[in-house]
Enzyme design. Sequence first.
Site, PDB file in Angstrom:
ATOM      1  N   LYS A 161      21.879  61.908  34.291  1.00  0.00           N
ATOM      2  CA  LYS A 161      22.966  61.119  34.893  1.00  0.00           C
ATOM      3  C   LYS A 161      24.019  60.757  33.858  1.00  0.00           C
ATOM      4  O   LYS A 161      25.219  60.988  34.061  1.00  0.00           O
ATOM      5  CB  LYS A 161      22.411  59.825  35.513  1.00  0.00           C
ATOM      6  CG  LYS A 161      21.481  60.029  36.683  1.00  0.00           C
ATOM      7  CD  LYS A 161      21.054  58.709  37.285  1.00  0.00           C
ATOM      8  CE  LYS A 161      20.352  57.801  36.298  1.00  0.00           C
ATOM      9  NZ  LYS A 161      19.109  58.372  35.754  1.00  0.00           N
ATOM     10  N   GLU A 187      22.695  49.198  29.650  1.00  0.00           N
ATOM     11  CA  GLU A 187      22.366  50.480  29.027  1.00  0.00           C
ATOM     12  C   GLU A 187      22.080  50.294  27.536  1.00  0.00           C
ATOM     13  O   GLU A 187      22.225  49.207  26.976  1.00  0.00           O
ATOM     14  CB  GLU A 187      23.511  51.474  29.249  1.00  0.00           C
ATOM     15  CG  GLU A 187      23.669  51.895  30.701  1.00  0.00           C
ATOM     16  CD  GLU A 187      22.422  52.564  31.256  1.00  0.00           C
ATOM     17  OE1 GLU A 187      22.031  53.625  30.755  1.00  0.00           O
ATOM     18  OE2 GLU A 187      21.821  52.015  32.204  1.00  0.00           O
ATOM     19  N   ARG A 188      21.710  51.369  26.876  1.00  0.00           N
ATOM     20  CA  ARG A 188      21.330  51.305  25.470  1.00  0.00           C
ATOM     21  C   ARG A 188      22.576  51.187  24.589  1.00  0.00           C
ATOM     22  O   ARG A 188      23.602  51.807  24.872  1.00  0.00           O
ATOM     23  CB  ARG A 188      20.538  52.563  25.083  1.00  0.00           C
ATOM     24  CG  ARG A 188      19.311  52.783  25.932  1.00  0.00           C
ATOM     25  CD  ARG A 188      18.806  54.204  25.829  1.00  0.00           C
ATOM     26  NE  ARG A 188      17.722  54.461  26.759  1.00  0.00           N
ATOM     27  CZ  ARG A 188      17.883  54.795  28.035  1.00  0.00           C
ATOM     28  NH1 ARG A 188      19.106  54.920  28.528  1.00  0.00           N
ATOM     29  NH2 ARG A 188      16.847  55.012  28.809  1.00  0.00           N
TER      30      ARG A 188
END
Length: 476
Positions: A161, A187-188
């Site tokens: 994704k 998110e990271r």
Amino acid sequence: MTPPATPSNAGAVLSVRGSVVDVLFEHHAPPIHALLRAGSGEAIAIEVLTQTDPWRVRGIALTATAGLARGMAVRDTGAPLLAPVGKAIRSRMFNVFGAAIDGLPAPAGLEWRPVHQAPPALASRATRSEVFATGIKVIDVLVPLERGGKAGLFGGAGVGKTVLLTEMIHNMVGHHDGVSIFCGIGERCREGEELYREMREAGVLDNMVMLFAQMNEPPGSRFRIGQAALTMAEYFRDDEQRDVLLLVDNIFRFIQAGSEVSALMGQMPSRLGYQPTLGSELAAFEERVANTASGAITSIQAVYVPADDFTDPAAVHTFAHLSASIVLSRKLTSEGIYPAVDPLQSSSRMATPGIVGERHYALAQEIRRTLAQYAELKDIIAMLGLEQLSPEDRKVVGRARRLQRFLTQPFFTTGQFNGMAGKLVSLEDSLDGCERILAGEFDTWPESSLYMIGAIGEAKAPTLPTAPATPEVQHA
């Protein structure tokens, strides 16, 4: 970074339970969504979510509550959470409070607006049906995106994704005549740093704004970063009258943060543990992504699907808001088909003859029909072998497998890992290649010659010519 407002009344902390803080005020309880400040240097921000009585409120902390204790003073800022807007926010990276996190000095000359805004009225919305080209074959041919619409990238963990979203950014930001806003929800930090560096090296950062709330930040911060991004997008659409490309990674993390906030506030969970207000919270977010007479907001959103279960409430509620749904398949990923877009599960309301044209529509339907026939024949092939199929079915299987491989594509964003240069393919080249494969022009070509190429003209001809011609060619 939030501009200080005149304090209306003073308060004190009654209790702290994780990120949930109860506050007692002297005169009156602040309104819902009011931002409170507490702690040393007023570093702790609390957003009011409920009023328990005329003097008490319960809020969710947008920062860590370490050091907060009962009896500490609380200041009502007199305003909700604010986001910075203005020309100076371009090429910068912000957190949920509008503070720059890219290591550069804070931008000057900004205006601050509340992150909570109503969606545009129905009478002021504009409707337009125009295809938004991405340069990615399988999307442009089978799941065309709408300019000014909302598209979702659905898939479980590790199916590509973020890679697909990053490739779309690379392909479109350089050709997109407008402003791009990237919102990273839960998110990271590695992904944010890599994206910032890649956009800077590509020279497209000048017309881009980035916002990040990392996965290690409190749920309140992750829950509000999306509204901050929407506030910036609305500024560029309404004030500067420019088209906006809003990229969100990942909508599921927004829903997940809302679920955490709901549980912390003591609300009764709904199906599969989600918050009972999931539908209304997601609708309040998605309905702000709208087109008006002054400009359009085109949104592309990654959606994590828990355990690859597309009946999960998070996926089901998100599907309802989108004009195009791009479903990524773990099975195709395991077969080396990248991007792993499942053509039979993906859909787009733009794929109609009146919008994409008769030729494109008929070709897309023929591709889906061929791939669907191949999917039905897979069980027979697994049990009895390809040789047991009729000649007509073998022809369908061969063309379906060649179509699958032609619809793969090397990405610019993965070139450093696989050594293949990225390809940007026009819609006409994509349609031409699919048309020629379906016509049987490549029936005798090996499948590998169509794998990971751009236009069909890049396919390498079979290395072994026909038998009668071999001696003549060698003598010549």
